[in-house]
Structure formats: structure tokens, C-alpha cells
Design a protein around this motif. Structure first.
Motif, short mmCIF file in Angstrom:
data_model
loop_
_atom_site.label_atom_id
_atom_site.label_comp_id
_atom_site.label_asym_id
_atom_site.label_seq_id
_atom_site.Cartn_x
_atom_site.Cartn_y
_atom_site.Cartn_z
N LEU A 757 51.00 41.90 41.12
CA LEU A 757 51.94 42.94 40.85
C LEU A 757 53.24 42.56 39.71
N PRO A 758 53.71 41.36 40.11
CA PRO A 758 54.73 40.95 39.16
C PRO A 758 54.40 40.74 37.69
N ASP A 759 53.14 40.45 37.24
CA ASP A 759 52.63 40.33 36.08
C ASP A 759 51.50 41.18 35.45
N GLN A 760 51.04 42.03 36.60
CA GLN A 760 50.12 43.12 36.24
C GLN A 760 48.63 42.43 35.70
N GLN A 761 48.45 41.13 36.28
CA GLN A 761 47.42 40.46 35.68
C GLN A 761 46.22 40.20 36.79
N ILE A 762 45.03 40.10 36.60
CA ILE A 762 44.20 39.80 37.54
C ILE A 762 44.00 38.38 37.87
N VAL A 763 44.25 38.19 38.97
CA VAL A 763 44.24 36.72 39.56
C VAL A 763 43.21 36.38 40.49
N GLY A 764 42.33 37.25 40.61
CA GLY A 764 41.32 36.98 41.78
C GLY A 764 40.28 38.14 41.84
N ALA A 765 39.44 37.85 42.63
CA ALA A 765 38.11 38.61 42.87
C ALA A 765 37.71 38.55 44.37
N GLU A 766 37.36 39.43 44.94
CA GLU A 766 36.69 39.18 46.33
C GLU A 766 35.23 39.81 46.00
N ALA A 767 34.26 38.77 46.52
CA ALA A 767 32.79 38.88 46.35
C ALA A 767 32.30 39.86 47.54
#
Length: 997
Positions: A757-767
Motif C-alpha cells: 500500500l505505501p508504494d502501490q507496487q506488486i511485491v508478491g504473489a500467492e500461488a
């Protein structure tokens, strides 16, 4: 002309004899090779059968088989396979034909072998010790092998699986492939004529039935070994076969050589001889009759000398000629070979050089006796060149030739005879030791009732006497028999005397010296008839079998009763239920089967140990005994499963009352040494004859109803219905389809973005796993994941998810995309894998992914309930460098101690708290508390299940680190996710990536 004819006759006779000698040598060679190959086949099959017996008797394999633990079975089979290099692999086949396990692979492919010939043969003959099948593909579907099949009994004494040991044809080919076998034909076949192996390999010959051949019908069936000839009807080639039956095996081996190849050298020699004959005929025409007569006499002398020398040289015994000084004048080939010297070397020796018994004046004294008696036979010994001394039997003959005295001795090696004599002595000693070790007494008892019997020392000891102290008579023997056994023993003796039995053999009890009754096994025969034809003596053996009888009683008890609760086990339940159904059918009554499964019983075993678990089971059994009538049946099937059979039921209301009563008795806690333990039970009920009419189906239907009771929240009872049966069938179909799905690449991974939320970037993914069924379409994980957990397929499925997700993350980084964390869920069963850290490390290494980019999610309830093993697994995973997160935080026990123990990296707020954030102040307070707790402990916090802008706004204000949910993106394919994380992509609040990709 006459000389010419005589010469031709001599040459013809010599040619014919050499022809016969050549064929005889070939036959002898074939027999020798057949014997060598028979020993090789015998050793190979002995090793295979020994390995099968070892597996049969292995309790660990039976335990693994009972648990359907394929990895355990593979490990045990592979361990045994390393001991038997002759065996290619071991394979276990379920009674329905499905592959269970193999020593060759960790996970066997789904494959059914119920239609194979050997499967049907072994199943049709349960008592068959083992069966050699024809050559066919390996049970795993690989190269052709020769299977040896046997039944493997489970720990319950019934056939649990078929055990297959495979013999690779290449193993035999490597043994056969020598210079000696280059021109040979080798066949291995069964006694019924089926060809199992052929060398050189010929696929068209394998499996062919040769029982119609004259050799098989007229020769092989009449003996154990021999030589035969067979002419092929195709190419009219004649083969000389040496054959043997494999000792104690239903197999035969045949070694053949083309007769033309055998006679090739002979034919060449005859061509040379023919040329010589022609030359001799041409020269003979020029010679005088006198010269021709001299040549004729010379040829005859040479022929006689040849025959004499051939008889001596080719004999089985050694021939040694000595002069009167003991010097060796001649030794035949057999003697040279046995002694290890050349003939020239032996001619330079004296007998004393090779006979250690010739010392001092021994030779002169021997020569004096030989010259007086002319013939002597005595035993002595010879020493070989290597120093080995072996016994001999010498036939000495005194001969005078041209005024010189000689000893023409025939020397026979009697090593084998000496070994046989020693073996007989050892056998007698071993028999005496065996009788003493086996506690077997011998007796020779007169039947007049008064004359004392002759007994062995062990016989006296069996009855409590010192050897020689006991005076045994027939009357004393009868009087000391147990009253309940006396008539049976005397009836058996009379039956034997009347010819109704082959021997007197019976088990009985007899009073010993100390007044106790022991069980004995007696075997005897009546001997020595009197004038009237009546026997006068009984001779035989007696063995104390008291311990065996006690063990048999104990085995019978263990076979029918549960050792922990003393309730009936599954076997006795089936028999009792069958009788109760028959009684209910006669009386027209109902019968109810209640299937009970304890709730949370695993917690007791894991936290307090199996001793405490057994104590709970005993108390459960005691409470159930107080709940039902004496006419009802109580049984424990295993684990925490119990069965109550209510007989003489008048109505279903009666069954309902009993089920309610059982639930009520579980309301009181169980008292253990560690304190009180509260549990409940889930009950499934099936009724005869409404739900089923057979015992197995009644129990199965009650089991299905019990699962429905657990699904309804536990601590209740459910009656079986047709709808439950349909759902159970659907569950079984899904489970069967699932086993094929992974092999057929039907499972796919979708990835749900995790956004900072702070930088609105995708930082991970749940498989997240998805199942694309070819017939039913996309199947929800909520339908197949519980089935996978119950069937333990979740371990294989979870490993596949882990490896696939890590591999995909590695590809994204290798493609130059920004590194992100890939999150993978771990099931409780995976955490119980002792090699889980190794599996994770191997997956990271194969994918080339750094451990910091892998996040393993564990639910809060698993950490609280699973105990020390999970604790060790998490610590080992943490040492690898992977990240650990707590999934569904707040839904379990919410204990804070494990947060400190395991140093988790992330808390995931469960979507049940996120769902009502905008309407429920309590959920808002809980979420704020979790965020504060996580940040205080230095962990990042993620909220899952974010679906509205209001929820996202609240979480932003609360200072949460990251979120995931349908508001941002549904789980999407790897290709769609790759487009999202391509540099330049930006996720605004409210943007649905799955709608734009």
C-alpha cells in the motif's frame, strides 16, 4: 588290392570313430554347459525366492502396506533390493490389480495389472508359494522381465498384496555372452513348455510353447538331465542339445549347438585325410608287396597303441608307471592336470617327491610286498605342485617288460568319497545335536504294559526326570495321560493299528514328575509282531509343545480381539455381525450399526503420548459397555473408530435413544494422569435391512453417515441416506480422478497479487492451485483439497505446487522481471514430512531462486496443535533462509508464545475479519490490534480478502503493509501475472488486473 581295401577299411573305421568321438565330446560339452547354466538359474531363482520370503516376513513392510504408505514401501523394497543384485526390482500390487509400490521408483504410476496372466494365476491359487511367469513388460511398463510372483499377507493374516520380483533377461545374457557360447543356442523354459528366455535373443521365440516338440514330450518329461537331438522342420538343421531340469524349480535349461558346426573341424580333417589316402594309394602302387605288408602291420600296431593310449589318457583315473627305484616313468594327462606338473617334469621325479608318506625304507618294503603279491590295493595321499595334499586309492600291478620291473598303478582321487564319509559323520553328529536342541525325546516301548521302555535322556528330562532315573512302561504312560485326552490317544493308536492312519501321530497332555500337565506331540510306529501278528513295541519321538499351544491360544485371542480395549476386532465383528443379521432375518427384527469416531483424539496422542491415548480408548470401551445390552456387539476397528451393533431392534426410535445416550456419556471428561481430557464423538447409523443386507455394506454405510455427522459440526449422529451414498460415491470418483490428474497435467497454478500500500507496487504473489477437469470443467479447491488431505495425496500435491511455484518465480527473475516473493501454503501433513526442508532446498536449487523470495504459509491452528515435530520442521525451514508467515491469523487459539518461538516474518489477517470492517466495530478493533501486534514484533502485516474500496481505505488508514483480494485482482494465470509485473505496470486502488489483462 587286398592291402588297399584293408587300408581303406582302417581309415574308414578311424574316421567313423573320430566322428563318434567328436559327437560324444560335443554332447559331453553340452551337458557340462547345461549343468553350469542350471546352477546359475538355480542360484538366481533361489535369490529371488529368498528375497520374496524376506519381504513376506518383514513386519515393517506389512505395517507400511496396512497404512498404504507408498514411500515407506518403496524405501523398504529398495533396501532389500540392494541385497539381491540378481533381482531387477520388487513391485507390490493391490488385490484389485493397482500398483502399490516399487523399489525402482518413489511413486508408481497409476497402472492396473489385474488382467495379467500371473495376477489371475496367483489369485486363483492362494496357496501357491510362488509362480514364475512368462517374459513380459515390467509392472511399471518398462523393458521385458521374467516376473516371479508371490502372495504377501497383511498384518491381519489375509492377502494384502501381490509381490513381484523381476529378473532381467540382460542379467542372463551377460552371463551367457562368452566365446564358448558364441555358436550356441540357449533356452530357458517352464515345465509346461513355455519358453521364458532364448540366447541369442529372438523376440519371436519368447513365450512360444515348445511342449509339442519331440524332445519335450519324449525326453524332458522322462528324466532330470540328458542329451537330445532335434531337427528343425524349417531349415532342416540338426541341433545337439544338453538339457537339465533346474533343481527344485519348475524350470528347464537347454544348451544346443548345430551339428554341422560340431563336425566342421572333423570334416576338414577328413578332407586332409582323404588327400593323404589318395597319396598313399598312389605311392602304394609303386611299393613292393613286402613293404605293403610291413605297412599293414605297422598301421595295426599304431592302431592298437592308439587305442591303448586313448584308454589310458582319457580314463577318469590317473595312470602312473614306476620303476623299481620309485622313479616315475609315465603319467597320463589326467595325472598331470591333477598334480599340476607337466609330464616331462614328473618324469624327472621320484614318487617320494609327490607322496608325503614315502619316507625312509617305505618304498623298498612296498616293492617287496608288490613283487610277492603282484597286485595291491591301498590308500595313500599325493601332494600337488601348490602343496595341496589329497587322498588317493592306488591299484598297483607288478609287470616285467624286457627284463625290467615296473609298477603300473591306477590312482583314483577319493577326495569326494572322503568328504562324503565326513559328511555322514557330521550328519550323525548334527542329528544328535538337533534332537537335543529341539527337545525331542526318543522311546522304544514294549506294549505288554510291564516291561520297561528304552528312553533317551531328553525323553526323561521332558517329564522332569534326570537321564536314566525314569522307568517308563506302557501302563504308566496310559495312566499319566490327561483324562480328557486318554480315549482320543488310544483311539488314534487303534486307528493306526487297523490301517486307518499311516502313522501314530497325536497331541495330548501328560502329567510330569511335578504333577503338572504339559502338552506333548507324539509320533510313532508299531514294530516287531508276535506269533499272532500283533505288534509288541511302539517306537517314536516326543516333543514338548506346551509353549506352542500357549502361543496358539494367544494368537487366536489376538486375531479376534483388540489388545487395547479387549473389544472384538474387525475380523470378529464381521463374523458376529453376519450371525446377527441371520438371526434378525429369521425373527423379522431390525438391526442397527453405529459407527463412532472420536473427535480430537489425535490431540491426545500428539500432546500426551500414545499411552494416554490408549487409556482414553480403554475408558471409552468401558463407557460403551455400560451403554449397550449384553446381546449387543461392541468392536474397535482401529485408531479411534468403534462400532456398536444393536440387535433385536424394534424401531428406529430405539436406535435414536441409544445414540443420544452414547453422546451423553461422552459429556463427562476422561481422567488421565496428566489431567482431565474432554472429547465427543460423531456417530453414523445404518439399519438392516433398510440400508443394506450384508455386514460390509452396513458398516460402510454407517461410516459414510459418520463423515456426514463430522461435517455437521461433530458431537451428533446421522442416519444413512441414499443422498449420503451418492456424495460418498462422488467423493470416491474425485479421489480416483485426482490420482490421474497430476499425471495428466490437469492441475494449474494461478497467482493472486499482493500489493504494497505505501508504494502501490506488486511485491508478491500467492500461488493457488486450480483443477481443470476434462469432463467436469473447473473444480473448486474447496471440493478437492479436503479429499486430498484425507487421502494423504495433499503431500504429493503440495510438493508439486511448491516446485512449480518456485520454478515459475525463478523464470520471472531469469527473464529480468522485478523480484517478488512467491507465497506457498503448507498443509499439516507436509509439515510432518521429515525431509520437507530437503524438498524445499532442492526446489530452490533447481529453480535457481534465492530462499528470501520464497514465503511458506502455515495456519495458526496447525502451529498450536501439531507439537514438537512441526516445531523442528519450522526451525529447519527458517535456517534455509525462507520467509514464514501465519495464515488466517486470529481464527485459532491466538497464543502469543509461538510468535516469539518461531520468528515469523508476516501475519496474514483472515478475510473473516476484513469482510465486515465497514459495519462491525469489533472487527475493526481486532484488525487494528493485529496490525499493532505485528508491527511491535517486527513483522509485516497483510490483509487478505479485500473486496471493497471502504475496506481498502480503512486498511490504508490503519497503516497496514500490504493487501490482496478481488478488489485488486482475482487469482490469474502465470502469463497474465507476468504482464502485471512487467516494468511500467502500475496498480491503482480499484483496478482489476484480471479485467484488463
Amino acid at each position: 588290392m587286398l592291402v588297399l581295401l584293408l587300408t581303406l577299411c582302417v581309415i574308414g573305421w578311424s574316421t567313423y570313430r573320430s566322428y563318434l568321438d567328436r559327437l560324444g565330446a560335443a554332447q559331453q560339452q553340452m551337458q557340462t554347459l547345461a549343468r553350469a547354466l542350471e546352477e546359475h538359474v538355480g542360484r538366481t531363482t533361489d535369490a529371488a525366492i529368498e528375497s520374496l520370503q524376506l519381504i513376506r516376513e518383514n513386519p515393517q513392510i506389512k505395517a507400511c502396506l496396512g497404512n498404504q504408505d507408498q514411500a515407506c514401501l518403496h524405501q523398504e523394497l529398495q533396501r532389500i533390493a540392494t541385497r539381491f543384485s540378481q533381482v531387477g526390482s520388487f513391485t507390490l500390487i493391490a488385490p484389485d490389480g493397482d500398483l502399490l509400490a516399487s523399489s525402482a521408483v518413489d511413486h508408481v504410476p497409476p497402472r492396473n495389472l489385474s488382467q495379467t496372466h500371473y495376477f489371475r494365476i496367483v489369485n486363483a491359487q492362494p496357496g501357491l508359494s510362488w509362480y514364475v511367469a512368462e517374459q513380459q513388460p515390467d509392472p511399471l511398463g518398462g523393458a521385458n522381465v521374467i516376473p516371479i510372483v508371490a502372495n504377501l499377507e497383511s498384518s491381519h493374516g489375509v492377502t494384502g498384496a501381490l509381490l513381484v520380483a523381476t529378473l532381467r533377461p540382460d542379467y542372463f545374457y551377460r552371463f551367457y555372452k562368452t566365446e564358448q557360447t558364441e555358436r550356441l543356442t540357449i533356452r530357458l523354459f517352464r515345465n509346461d513348455g513355455i519358453l521364458l528366455l532364448r540366447y541369442p535373443p529372438d523376440e519371436t521365440e519368447i513365450g512360444r510353447d515348445i511342449s509339442f516338440m519331440r524332445f519335450f514330450d519324449e525326453v524332458f518329461s522322462q528324466g532330470t538331465a540328458g542329451v537330445s537331438t532335434e531337427t528343425s522342420p524349417v531349415d532342416h538343421q540338426t541341433l545337439i542339445f544338453g538339457w537339465r531340469r533346474v533343481d527344485n524349480r519348475p524350470l528347464g535349461i537347454a544348451v544346443g549347438v548345430n551339428r554341422n558346426d560340431v563336425l566342421l573341424a572333423w570334416q576338414r580333417a577328413q578332407v586332409v585325410n582323404g588327400v593323404i589316402v589318395l597319396l598313399m594309394i598312389a605311392a602304394g602302387a609303386l611299393l613292393l608287396i613286402y613293404v605293403l605288408r610291413q605297412l599293414t602291420r605297422l598301421e595295426k600296431a599304431e592302431f592298437d597303441l592308439y587305442l591303448t593310449r586313448a584308454a589310458v589318457e582319457r580314463g577318469a583315473d590317473m595312470a602312473v608307471w614306476l620303476d623299481r627305484n620309485g622313479r616315475i616313468c609315465y603319467v597320463n594327462t589326467i595325472g598331470c592336470q591333477r598334480l599340476g606338473y607337466t609330464e616331462q617334469a614328473l618324469r624327472n621325479m621320484r614318487l617320494s617327491d609327490i607322496n608325503p608318506a614315502i619316507r625312509g625304507d617305505a618304498w623298498p618294503r612296498f616293492w617287496e610286498r608288490l613283487s610277492r603279491h603282484k597286485h595291491l590295493v591301498e590308500e595313500s595321499s599325493l601332494r600337488t605342485r601348490t602343496g595341496q595334499v589329497f587322498p588317493i586309492e592306488v591299484y598297483s600291478n607288478y609287470i616285467v617288460f624286457k627284463g625290467e620291473e615296473y609298477n603300473c598303478a591306477v590312482v583314483r582321487d577319493i577326495s569326494e568319497r572322503r568328504m562324503a564319509e565326513q559328511a555322514i559323520v557330521r550328519s550323525e553328529q548334527q542329528l544328535r545335536l538337533a534332537l537335543e536342541a529341539s527337545a525331542t525325546g526318543l522311546f522304544d516301548m514294549p506294549l505288554d504294559g510291564r516291561t520297561a521302555a528304552v528312553t533317551s535322556p531328553e525323553y526323561d528330562r521332558l517329564l522332569g526326570y534326570e537321564p536314566g532315573e525314569m522307568v517308563e512302561t506302557f501302563e504308566k504312560w496310559k495312566n499319566q495321560l490327561h483324562p480328557d485326552d486318554r480315549e482320543d490317544v488310544l483311539d488314534a493308536l487303534r486307528s493306526y493299528y487297523n490301517g486307518a492312519a499311516a502313522q501314530f501321530a497325536i497331541e495330548y497332555r501328560r502329567r510330569t514328575r511335578h504333577g503338572q500337565y504339559h502338552w506333548f506331540q507324539c509320533r510313532g510306529r508299531l514294530v516287531e509282531l508276535d506269533e499272532s501278528g500283533s505288534p509288541t513295541r511302539l517306537i517314536g519321538t516326543v516333543t514338548d509343545i506346551t509353549e506352542r499351544k500357549q502361543a496358539q491360544d494367544r494368537i487366536t485371542e489376538l486375531a479376534n480381539f483388540d489388545p487395547v480395549t479387549r473389544l472384538a476386532n474387525r475380523n470378529l465383528l464381521r463374523d458376529e455381525l453376519r450371525l446377527s443379521i441371520a438371526a434378525a432375518e429369521r425373527r423379522g427384527h431390525l438391526l442397527a450399526v453405529l459407527f463412532l469416531d472420536l473427535d480430537r483424539f489425535k490431540t491426545v496422542n500428539d500432546s500426551l503420548g500414545h499411552a494416554a491415548g490408549d487409556e482414553v480408548l480403554k475408558q471409552v470401551a468401558q463407557r460403551l459397555r455400560g451403554t449397550v445390552r449384553r446381546s449387543d456387539i461392541l468392536a474397535r476397528l482401529g485408531g479411534d473408530e468403534f462400532v456398536v451393533v444393536l440387535t433385536d431392534v424394534k424401531s428406529t426410535e430405539q436406535v435414536t435413544d441409544v445414540a443420544s445416550h452414547i453422546l451423553a456419556v461422552f459429556s463427562d471428561p476422561f481422567e488421565l494422569e496428566a489431567g482431565s481430557f474432554a472429547t465427543s464423538t460423531s456417530i453414523g447409523i445404518s439399519v438392516y435391512p433398510t440400508d443394506a443386507e450384508s455386514p460390509d455394506v452396513l458398516v460402510r454405510n454407517a461410516d459414510v453417515a459418520m463423515y456426514q455427522a463430522k461435517a455437521n459440526g461433530r458431537n451428533n449422529f446421522q442416519f444413512f441416506t441414499a443422498d449420503l451414498n451418492a456424495r460418498a460415491s462422488e467423493r470416491l470418483q474425485l479421489e480416483a480422478s485426482m490420482r490421474m490428474a497430476l499425471h495428466n497435467d490437469q492441475f494449474k497454478l494461478h497467482y493472486q497479487p499482493q500489493v504494497s500500500l505505501p508504494d502501490q507496487q506488486i511485491v508478491g504473489a500467492e500461488a493457488l492451485i486450480r483443477w481443470q477437469h476434462p469432463e467436469h470443467g473447473l473444480i473448486s479447491p474447496s471440493r478437492f483439497i479436503p479429499i486430498a488431505e484425507d487421502s494423504r495425496m495433499i503431500v504429493t500435491l503440495g510438493t508439486w505446487v511448491l516446485q512449480s511455484a518456485v520454478r515459475q518465480a525463478g523464470r520471472w527473475q531469469a527473464a529480468g522481471l522485478p523480484p517478488i516473493t512467491i507465497a506457498v501454503n503448507l498443509s499439516p501433513l507436509q509439515l510432518h514430512q521429515p525431509n520437507l526442508p530437503e524438498i524445499v532446498a532442492e526446489a530452490l536449487a533447481d529453480a535457481g531462486l534465492d530462499a528470501q523470495y520464497l514465503e511458506l504459509e502455515v495456519t495458526e491452528s496447525v502451529i498450536m496443535q501439531e507439537g514438537e515435530q512441526v516445531t523442528m520442521a519450522l526451525h529447519r525451514l527458517k535456517k534455509l533462509g525462507v520467509r514464514l508467515s501465519i495464515d488466517d491469523f486470529g481464527t485459532g487459539y491466538s497464543s502469543l508464545s509461538y510468535l516469539k518461538r518461531f520468528a515469523f516474518d508476516k501475519l496474514k489477517v483472515d478475510q473473516s475479519f476484513v469482510r465486515d470492517l465497514s459495519t462491525d466495530p469489533n472487527d475493526e478493533a481486532i484488525v487494528l490490534a493485529i496490525i499493532g501486534l505485528g508491527k511491535t514484533l517486527g513483522m509485516t502485516v497483510l490483509a487478505e480478502g479485500v473486496e471493497t474500496h471502504e475496506q481498502l481505505a480503512f486498511l490504508e488508514r490503519a497503516g497496514i503493509d500490504s493487501v490482496q483480494g478481488y478488489l485488486l485482482s482475482r487469482p490469474i494465470t502465470a502469463e497474465a501475472f507476468e504482464a502485471l509485473i512487467t516494468p511500467g505496470a502500475y496498480v491503482e486502488p480499484g483496478l482489476r488486473p484480471d479485467a484488463t489483462v
